[in-house]
Design an enzyme around this catalytic site. Structure first.
Site, PDB file in Angstrom:
ATOM      1  N   GLY A  50      -3.382  -0.372  -5.837  1.00 36.94           N
ATOM      2  CA  GLY A  50      -2.192  -0.940  -5.239  1.00 36.94           C
ATOM      3  C   GLY A  50      -0.889  -0.566  -5.926  1.00 36.94           C
ATOM      4  CG  HIS A  51       3.766  -2.335  -6.208  1.00 42.84           C
ATOM      5  ND1 HIS A  51       4.568  -1.410  -5.584  1.00 42.84           N
ATOM      6  CD2 HIS A  51       4.575  -3.024  -7.057  1.00 42.84           C
ATOM      7  CE1 HIS A  51       5.812  -1.536  -6.025  1.00 42.84           C
ATOM      8  NE2 HIS A  51       5.846  -2.501  -6.924  1.00 42.84           N
ATOM      9  CG  PHE A  52       2.343  -3.685 -10.674  1.00 42.91           C
ATOM     10  CD1 PHE A  52       3.381  -3.245 -11.473  1.00 42.91           C
ATOM     11  CD2 PHE A  52       2.572  -4.728  -9.787  1.00 42.91           C
ATOM     12  CE1 PHE A  52       4.638  -3.833 -11.397  1.00 42.91           C
ATOM     13  CE2 PHE A  52       3.819  -5.335  -9.711  1.00 42.91           C
ATOM     14  CZ  PHE A  52       4.870  -4.887 -10.514  1.00 42.91           C
TER      15      PHE A  52
ATOM     16  CG  ASP B 148       2.762  -0.185  -3.194  1.00 41.09           C
ATOM     17  OD1 ASP B 148       2.867  -1.376  -2.867  1.00 41.09           O
ATOM     18  OD2 ASP B 148       3.615   0.426  -3.874  1.00 41.09           O
TER      19      ASP B 148
END
Length: 328
Positions: free
Chosen positions: A303-305, A277
């Site tokens: 990653g982020h999600f 992320d």
């Protein structure tokens, strides 16, 4: 006559063997069987409730007599990000996932009618829990969900059964390069500095947030950012998102208070963090180890999600973590 007797004995023996095999199989596959049965009978309900005069949309699933897990979404999405996790967790738990005002399907009052701040968002979630008569709960904190949830946890520590932190920050170490233009906006609150941030909730900016740092982009459904755009393109929503960017500065001075809450109350905590992320890098995950003794720590190669690519893995970590801490 003797032949018939032999046939009867053979049939009985065969049925006995089949019964033993079936019982053994059922026991060994009991958990899987339970999951399959419950997944077909536990439907996610899509509801709305009045909180402080606002219509708040939320998703709910599971048995209300079971422990509650509150799922708090991040920017720029909604409770939609939890659509699969809700199903996985509702097998054993009561699950609630509300949309904040101005996000998802909840009301979007004008900026004149409602101050879009993290204080106000946490007040809405407090009111939501009160309306749902939820006294104790675990919280899943992701992105914006972290400062909203940590406000509530620090205020009502005895209500918190556990914390599940997924790319949600509570330490200065977690605010790296991504935050440079946002910090500029905090320090110089101008239209020009705000304009440079609007790209984060453009179609390309949304796609980047969902796909940056993942292992396989083809696993990430474009439905995610198209659904987010339904609320992001409402009149005045751009200004609402900029207001939230600006108000994020109020979270940073609260970090010491939240860290003290960790030290004093030691809530059982699970970290499931997408380590690639760029928004909230793994630098912000490690400091939790300083303050929490009962901590399960997992960095995931995504990653982020993180739920979009590692949802099954995260669900399994959560179920094992809650069981280990006797939250059942």
């Amino acid at each position: 006559m003797k032949t018939q007797t032999l046939k009867s004995v053979f049939c009985i023996a065969l049925l006995t063997i089949l019964s033993i095999v079936l019982v053994s199989f059922t026991k060994s596959k009991g958990e899987i069987k339970e999951t399959i049965v419950n997944k077909t009978t536990r439907h996610t309900l899509h509801k709305s409730i009045d909180v402080n005069g606002l219509n708040i949309f939320y998703r709910e699933a599971g048995d209300t007599s079971k422990p509650t897990i509150l799922l708090l979404h991040g920017y720029p999405t909604s409770s939609h990000m939890f659509r699969n996790l809700i199903t996985d967790l509702s097998v054993r738990y009561h699950v609630l996932a509300p949309d904040y005002p101005g996000f998802g399907k909840s009301d979007q009052p004008t900026i004149k009618e409602f101050e879009y701040t993290f204080d106000n968002m946490s007040t809405i979630i407090e009111g939501f829990l009160e309306k749902k008569n939820v006294k104790k709960y675990s919280i899943y904190l992701m992105d914006y969900g972290a400062p909203i949830g940590f406000r509530i946890a620090a205020k009502y520590p005895k209500r918190i059964e556990s914390l599940i932190v997924q790319n949600g920050n509570a330490y200065d170490e977690g605010l790296k390069d991504f935050w440079i233009p946002i910090k500029k906006y905090w320090n110089d609150y101008t239209v020009e500095n705000g304009k440079s941030l609007e790209g984060f909730h453009s179609p390309d900016g949304l796609k980047w947030q969902y796909t940056h740092g993942v292992q396989d982009v083809e696993k990430i459904s474009p439905d995610n950012w198209h659904i987010d755009l339904q609320h992001l393109t409402r009149p005045e929503n751009n200004e609402i998102q900029l207001a939230m960017f600006y108000d994020y500065r109020t979270n940073v001075p609260l970090y010491p208070e939240w860290q003290q809450y960790f030290k004093d109350h030691q809530p059982p905590t699970l970290i499931v963090w997408g380590k690639n992320d760029y928004i909230f890098p793994a630098d912000g995950a490690y400091p939790y180890k300083r303050d929490l003794k009962n901590l399960d720590f997992h960095l995931l190669d995504t990653g982020h999600f993180a739920l979009e690519e590692k949802g099954d893995e995260i669900a399994n970590y959560i179920l094992k973590f809650l069981k280990k801490n006797n939250i059942k």
